[in-house]
Design an enzyme around this catalytic site. Sequence first.
Site, PDB file in Angstrom:
ATOM      1  N   GLY A   1       0.818  -1.212   0.000  1.00 33.42           N
ATOM      2  CA  GLY A   1       0.000   0.000   0.000  1.00 33.42           C
ATOM      3  C   GLY A   1       0.845   1.251   0.000  1.00 33.42           C
TER       4      GLY A   1
ATOM      5  CG  ASP B   1       2.244   8.525 -14.219  1.00 36.18           C
ATOM      6  OD1 ASP B   1       2.952   9.245 -13.499  1.00 36.18           O
ATOM      7  OD2 ASP B   1       2.640   8.031 -15.281  1.00 36.18           O
TER       8      ASP B   1
END
Length: 208
Positions: free
Chosen positions: A129, A156
């Site tokens: 994560g 991105d």
Amino acid sequence: DHERTMCTYLGACREFTADRLDLAALGRARCLYFVGYMWDTPNQTHAVRRATEEAHRQGLQVCFDVADPWVVERYGDQFRDWIPGSVDVLFGNREELGLLFGRELPDEALLERAPAVIPLVLMKIGAEGCYVAERTGAQRVPAFPVRAVDTTGAGDCFAGALLFALLRGRPPREAAVLANRVAAGIVGVLGCDLSALDRQAVLREAGF
């Protein structure tokens, strides 16, 4: 490992200069986002510095994604001099932030040092994560389980989803949940194919 093999060629981007900036567009924006590859030529760097100055003058948040470890290896000294007072939100993975703030540091110390100079730091840690680090402390936001197909575009998409949530008034931790969910979705498809994601399902699963 489903990682891409890539040698970046920035092409015409290397010719970008400050006189090509549309500074008026900043008046219609709420944040300015750019990546470390902009340091690859002096004219690009000058353009970033000029845009950052104007963004701060207009009260925008400045968001910077380190982009790649080799970028830090080449321009780390410039980043360490420029980031404090210039950047409001910093994106990087564990390796990139380690190169910036202390490769030998454990995560806990790294997540104390980085927010001392940047108000909000997002440290991406892959399948684990991410960490959301502010001056008040850091917390880990778990990833969403996914069968990895292709990591292209995950970073991105993480940044885009996080800024989407922040600009809608969500607190950083909630924004990071959405960022993790969108990144997991992109990792699960071939290429950065946003059309392969169910937008409503993604928002629902992230609590939006």
